[in-house]
Design a protein around this motif. Sequence first.
Motif, PDB file in Angstrom:
ATOM      1  N   LEU A  83       0.836  -1.214   0.000  1.00  0.00           N
ATOM      2  CA  LEU A  83       0.000   0.000   0.000  1.00  0.00           C
ATOM      3  C   LEU A  83       0.866   1.257   0.000  1.00  0.00           C
ATOM      4  CD1 LEU A  83      -2.811  -1.129   2.482  1.00  0.00           C
ATOM      5  CD2 LEU A  83      -3.036  -0.797   0.019  1.00  0.00           C
ATOM      6  N   TYR A  90       0.493   3.959  -2.927  1.00  0.00           N
ATOM      7  CA  TYR A  90      -0.148   5.259  -2.683  1.00  0.00           C
ATOM      8  C   TYR A  90       0.775   6.366  -2.173  1.00  0.00           C
ATOM      9  CZ  TYR A  90      -4.393   2.659  -3.415  1.00  0.00           C
ATOM     10  OH  TYR A  90      -5.362   1.878  -3.981  1.00  0.00           O
ATOM     11  N   ASP A 138      -9.190  -0.938  -1.010  1.00  0.00           N
ATOM     12  CA  ASP A 138      -8.078  -1.751  -0.499  1.00  0.00           C
ATOM     13  C   ASP A 138      -7.501  -1.235   0.821  1.00  0.00           C
ATOM     14  OD1 ASP A 138      -6.854   0.545  -1.403  1.00  0.00           O
ATOM     15  OD2 ASP A 138      -5.460  -0.460  -2.791  1.00  0.00           O
ATOM     16  N   ARG A 139      -8.014  -0.052   1.333  1.00  0.00           N
ATOM     17  CA  ARG A 139      -7.352   0.463   2.539  1.00  0.00           C
ATOM     18  C   ARG A 139      -8.236   1.215   3.524  1.00  0.00           C
ATOM     19  NH1 ARG A 139      -6.704   3.709  -1.681  1.00  0.00           N
ATOM     20  NH2 ARG A 139      -6.172   5.928  -1.522  1.00  0.00           N
TER      21      ARG A 139
END
Length: 231
Positions: free
Chosen positions: A172, A176, A220-221
Amino acid sequence: MQRCPEPELMNAPDQVIAYAEADFSSGDHSVIERLYELIDESPTTLSPGSLILDLGCGPGNISERLAARWPLSNVIGLDGAPSMINIATQRLNSLRPAFQNLNYKLVDLSHYSVDKMIQLKGASVIVSNSLLHHLHHPQKLWDCVKELAAPNAFVLHRDLRRPSHEREVDVLCDRYARQAPSVLQRDFRASLIAAFTPEEVRDQLDLAGLSQFRVEAIGDRYLEVCGQWCP
Ligand SMILES: C[S@@+](CC[C@H](N)C(=O)[O-])C[C@H]1O[C@@H](n2cnc3c(N)ncnc32)[C@H](O)[C@@H]1O
């Protein structure tokens, strides 16, 4: 993966400046749209003069959007970090005379006194974005919601969710934060590790007597807590 809390308040000058300069517009926009949807799908409406609270408002990016989207409501952004409230206030002063319906207040939600909260009671909307994972005692957030929400208040809290493994944290961060300034890379990693899982948040809500709120994993987060407060 075990949770490792990070400092609650974001007050370090480099951290505050990097955060205020970062572009979080797509996430901010999606919080506003989600709130709009929540209000739209309910039979209850927001009446003129209603109070909207943005808890842990940081530099005011979401508070400003709330004030623009609901111009007949009064928006108050709260943060416990003096540096964040200063930046939010400076931004607001540069936008005046627009945003007459927006104000900021320095309040540490982990150590608030009821006196400071009286004018904040009876809120019709309570929002937070990326606040919960900062709190060392997360029940404080849910206590605040119960203390400040009016009956039928709309409640929306968006936050990161903690990955199961450290290698997911790496993925992640790479996905990002690779291009971000180093202070934001560091904070993003620390925030993922400090975040709660949806199951932990479910338990927090049940303990607080807020089982009526939904908890969902988003993308996803993120995780999201939403619903209407019925005491
Ligand atoms: C990651 S920032 C999010 C800012 C903003 N909500 C946004 O979405 O961009 C978290 C904010 O929560 C504030 N915060 C953390 N713990 C707090 C507490 N106990 N009381 C009030 N604010 C708090 C921090 O100072 C920081 O400004």
